[in-house]
Design a protein around this motif. Sequence first.
Motif, PDB file in Angstrom:
ATOM      1  N   TYR A   2       7.556  -5.105 -12.234  1.00 28.62           N
ATOM      2  CA  TYR A   2       6.392  -5.948 -11.956  1.00 28.62           C
ATOM      3  C   TYR A   2       6.561  -6.670 -10.628  1.00 28.62           C
ATOM      4  O   TYR A   2       5.625  -6.790  -9.844  1.00 28.62           O
ATOM      5  N   LEU A   3       7.798  -7.140 -10.373  1.00 28.63           N
ATOM      6  CA  LEU A   3       8.034  -7.874  -9.125  1.00 28.63           C
ATOM      7  C   LEU A   3       7.913  -6.952  -7.913  1.00 28.63           C
ATOM      8  O   LEU A   3       7.429  -7.368  -6.863  1.00 28.63           O
ATOM      9  N   PHE A   4       8.342  -5.673  -8.069  1.00 27.54           N
ATOM     10  CA  PHE A   4       8.141  -4.716  -6.981  1.00 27.54           C
ATOM     11  C   PHE A   4       6.650  -4.574  -6.671  1.00 27.54           C
ATOM     12  O   PHE A   4       6.239  -4.586  -5.507  1.00 27.54           O
ATOM     13  N   ALA A   5       5.829  -4.448  -7.731  1.00 27.81           N
ATOM     14  CA  ALA A   5       4.380  -4.298  -7.519  1.00 27.81           C
ATOM     15  C   ALA A   5       3.813  -5.541  -6.837  1.00 27.81           C
ATOM     16  O   ALA A   5       2.971  -5.438  -5.932  1.00 27.81           O
ATOM     17  N   THR A   6       4.303  -6.732  -7.252  1.00 25.15           N
ATOM     18  CA  THR A   6       3.830  -7.962  -6.618  1.00 25.15           C
ATOM     19  C   THR A   6       4.205  -8.001  -5.146  1.00 25.15           C
ATOM     20  O   THR A   6       3.407  -8.434  -4.302  1.00 25.15           O
ATOM     21  N   ALA A   7       5.435  -7.537  -4.834  1.00 24.43           N
ATOM     22  CA  ALA A   7       5.854  -7.513  -3.429  1.00 24.43           C
ATOM     23  C   ALA A   7       4.926  -6.629  -2.608  1.00 24.43           C
ATOM     24  O   ALA A   7       4.508  -6.994  -1.495  1.00 24.43           O
ATOM     25  N   MET A   8       4.561  -5.459  -3.160  1.00 24.87           N
ATOM     26  CA  MET A   8       3.643  -4.580  -2.435  1.00 24.87           C
ATOM     27  C   MET A   8       2.301  -5.256  -2.211  1.00 24.87           C
ATOM     28  O   MET A   8       1.694  -5.159  -1.140  1.00 24.87           O
ATOM     29  N   LEU A   9       1.800  -5.948  -3.242  1.00 24.94           N
ATOM     30  CA  LEU A   9       0.522  -6.662  -3.118  1.00 24.94           C
ATOM     31  C   LEU A   9       0.578  -7.676  -1.990  1.00 24.94           C
ATOM     32  O   LEU A   9      -0.350  -7.778  -1.167  1.00 24.94           O
ATOM     33  N   LEU A  10       1.707  -8.414  -1.920  1.00 22.80           N
ATOM     34  CA  LEU A  10       1.815  -9.453  -0.895  1.00 22.80           C
ATOM     35  C   LEU A  10       1.931  -8.841   0.499  1.00 22.80           C
ATOM     36  O   LEU A  10       1.386  -9.395   1.464  1.00 22.80           O
ATOM     37  N   ILE A  11       2.622  -7.683   0.611  1.00 24.89           N
ATOM     38  CA  ILE A  11       2.696  -7.024   1.920  1.00 24.89           C
ATOM     39  C   ILE A  11       1.297  -6.607   2.372  1.00 24.89           C
ATOM     40  O   ILE A  11       0.921  -6.777   3.538  1.00 24.89           O
ATOM     41  N   GLY A  12       0.500  -6.085   1.427  1.00 27.29           N
ATOM     42  CA  GLY A  12      -0.871  -5.699   1.776  1.00 27.29           C
ATOM     43  C   GLY A  12      -1.689  -6.896   2.221  1.00 27.29           C
ATOM     44  O   GLY A  12      -2.411  -6.842   3.225  1.00 27.29           O
ATOM     45  N   LEU A  13      -1.558  -8.011   1.498  1.00 29.96           N
ATOM     46  CA  LEU A  13      -2.299  -9.222   1.871  1.00 29.96           C
ATOM     47  C   LEU A  13      -1.870  -9.715   3.253  1.00 29.96           C
ATOM     48  O   LEU A  13      -2.697 -10.148   4.057  1.00 29.96           O
ATOM     49  N   TYR A  14      -0.547  -9.623   3.517  1.00 34.56           N
ATOM     50  CA  TYR A  14      -0.035 -10.035   4.831  1.00 34.56           C
ATOM     51  C   TYR A  14      -0.677  -9.203   5.932  1.00 34.56           C
ATOM     52  O   TYR A  14      -1.109  -9.746   6.961  1.00 34.56           O
ATOM     53  N   ALA A  15      -0.782  -7.882   5.688  1.00 32.80           N
ATOM     54  CA  ALA A  15      -1.400  -7.014   6.707  1.00 32.80           C
ATOM     55  C   ALA A  15      -2.855  -7.405   6.930  1.00 32.80           C
ATOM     56  O   ALA A  15      -3.345  -7.404   8.059  1.00 32.80           O
ATOM     57  N   ILE A  16      -3.579  -7.745   5.848  1.00 29.49           N
ATOM     58  CA  ILE A  16      -4.996  -8.082   5.987  1.00 29.49           C
ATOM     59  C   ILE A  16      -5.152  -9.382   6.774  1.00 29.49           C
ATOM     60  O   ILE A  16      -6.015  -9.508   7.633  1.00 29.49           O
ATOM     61  N   VAL A  17      -4.286 -10.361   6.509  1.00 23.13           N
ATOM     62  CA  VAL A  17      -4.487 -11.677   7.110  1.00 23.13           C
ATOM     63  C   VAL A  17      -3.924 -11.758   8.521  1.00 23.13           C
ATOM     64  O   VAL A  17      -4.581 -12.247   9.439  1.00 23.13           O
ATOM     65  N   ALA A  18      -2.701 -11.245   8.734  1.00 22.03           N
ATOM     66  CA  ALA A  18      -1.985 -11.560   9.973  1.00 22.03           C
ATOM     67  C   ALA A  18      -2.100 -10.493  11.051  1.00 22.03           C
ATOM     68  O   ALA A  18      -1.758 -10.754  12.188  1.00 22.03           O
ATOM     69  N   LYS A  49      -4.925  -1.458  11.015  1.00 20.59           N
ATOM     70  CA  LYS A  49      -3.882  -2.086  10.201  1.00 20.59           C
ATOM     71  C   LYS A  49      -4.497  -2.824   9.023  1.00 20.59           C
ATOM     72  O   LYS A  49      -3.913  -2.877   7.935  1.00 20.59           O
ATOM     73  N   ILE A  50      -5.665  -3.413   9.215  1.00 23.80           N
ATOM     74  CA  ILE A  50      -6.314  -4.126   8.112  1.00 23.80           C
ATOM     75  C   ILE A  50      -6.734  -3.141   7.032  1.00 23.80           C
ATOM     76  O   ILE A  50      -6.560  -3.387   5.828  1.00 23.80           O
ATOM     77  N   VAL A  51      -7.262  -1.976   7.453  1.00 25.78           N
ATOM     78  CA  VAL A  51      -7.626  -0.948   6.469  1.00 25.78           C
ATOM     79  C   VAL A  51      -6.380  -0.505   5.704  1.00 25.78           C
ATOM     80  O   VAL A  51      -6.414  -0.337   4.474  1.00 25.78           O
ATOM     81  N   ILE A  52      -5.251  -0.345   6.431  1.00 24.09           N
ATOM     82  CA  ILE A  52      -3.998   0.045   5.778  1.00 24.09           C
ATOM     83  C   ILE A  52      -3.580  -1.014   4.763  1.00 24.09           C
ATOM     84  O   ILE A  52      -3.114  -0.703   3.664  1.00 24.09           O
ATOM     85  N   GLY A  53      -3.784  -2.298   5.118  1.00 25.78           N
ATOM     86  CA  GLY A  53      -3.455  -3.371   4.181  1.00 25.78           C
ATOM     87  C   GLY A  53      -4.270  -3.295   2.908  1.00 25.78           C
ATOM     88  O   GLY A  53      -3.745  -3.474   1.807  1.00 25.78           O
ATOM     89  N   VAL A  54      -5.569  -2.987   3.055  1.00 26.46           N
ATOM     90  CA  VAL A  54      -6.415  -2.842   1.863  1.00 26.46           C
ATOM     91  C   VAL A  54      -5.911  -1.698   0.996  1.00 26.46           C
ATOM     92  O   VAL A  54      -5.814  -1.817  -0.238  1.00 26.46           O
ATOM     93  N   ALA A  55      -5.523  -0.584   1.643  1.00 27.36           N
ATOM     94  CA  ALA A  55      -5.032   0.570   0.881  1.00 27.36           C
ATOM     95  C   ALA A  55      -3.765   0.204   0.112  1.00 27.36           C
ATOM     96  O   ALA A  55      -3.619   0.555  -1.071  1.00 27.36           O
ATOM     97  N   ILE A  56      -2.844  -0.515   0.768  1.00 21.93           N
ATOM     98  CA  ILE A  56      -1.585  -0.889   0.103  1.00 21.93           C
ATOM     99  C   ILE A  56      -1.854  -1.811  -1.083  1.00 21.93           C
ATOM    100  O   ILE A  56      -1.251  -1.684  -2.149  1.00 21.93           O
ATOM    101  N   THR A  57      -2.813  -2.748  -0.905  1.00 25.73           N
ATOM    102  CA  THR A  57      -3.156  -3.641  -2.013  1.00 25.73           C
ATOM    103  C   THR A  57      -3.672  -2.852  -3.217  1.00 25.73           C
ATOM    104  O   THR A  57      -3.300  -3.117  -4.367  1.00 25.73           O
ATOM    105  N   GLU A  58      -4.518  -1.840  -2.929  1.00 26.08           N
ATOM    106  CA  GLU A  58      -5.020  -1.021  -4.031  1.00 26.08           C
ATOM    107  C   GLU A  58      -3.899  -0.290  -4.755  1.00 26.08           C
ATOM    108  O   GLU A  58      -3.872  -0.259  -5.997  1.00 26.08           O
TER     109      GLU A  58
END
Lengths: 116, 172
Positions: free
Chosen positions: A4-20, A26-35
């Motif tokens: 579960y924590l691995f999945a959460t880490a991936m979610l946060l990496i995706g959010l980081y890509a979207i925001v920063a 790169k933002i599209v890639i962040g959305v894909a990673i979040t999904e």
Amino acid sequence: MIPYLFATAMLLIGLYAIVARRNLIKIVIGVAITEYAVNLFLILLGYRAGGIPPILSKGMDLNKFAANSVDPLPQALTVTSIVIGLGVIALLVALVLRLYEKYGTLDESEIKRLKG
Amino acid sequence: MEVLLYALLGFMVVGCIIAVEIKDLLSAVVSVGIVGICLSVVFLFLGAPDIAIVQVVVETLCLIILLRATVQRDDTTIYKYIESFAVATILIFSGVFMVLAYRAFKDLPSFGHPLMTVSQEYLREGLAKTKAVNFVTSVLLDFRAYDTLGEATVLFVSILGAIAVLRRRGRR
């Protein structure tokens, strides 16, 4: 717990890509990673240790099968979620292509400046 | 088995970090593709062959779409702007989120022991009620058919949106 924590880490990496990130791709890639992270989390929730896939084969006892199979409900809902993810990516990429045609750049801050 | 699963998950996290941090856009898109294929293998490990198949197909299409957006650009490399405020905010938020998620995960049923109160019903009576041996299909197309209908609507609306954005001539 650890998966579960691995999945959460991936979610946060995706959010980081979207925001920063400033680049639209790169933002599209962040959305894909979040999904990916959300789909992975749903499937992880339905996993049974040593479980068999929820497909009945010939000569299998139904009660024994029900006690051993993994959860079919999140799997069924995730199938459609994955396909919707494709639709979202297609829509985002269409918008990115249009923006590139209009402004000639993929950089978000450049686009903001050119709008003026 | 478990070790292999953890190794794959760790590999996926590393792939995500590379996809976000690398400068060349083409390499970023390729690493997202690798993460998606890896996710499909993880689904196979978790006893979900249907999802693994769907994931491979969707990942291929997704990669093609992203490549279409990347390849023909003149400048495929990114000029770095680090906005320290955004980075600091997201790092603090990530820490808070991780702590809250850890506390929430302790209340969830532990990994490998799902609750399955609803699905037990489906598994016991699905064969008699729907005559389908694949229970994912029987849930998808019979027990939860209205959900599937709604999700198909969402998919078609998003495709319509993409067509509307991409068409050459619009009505004035």
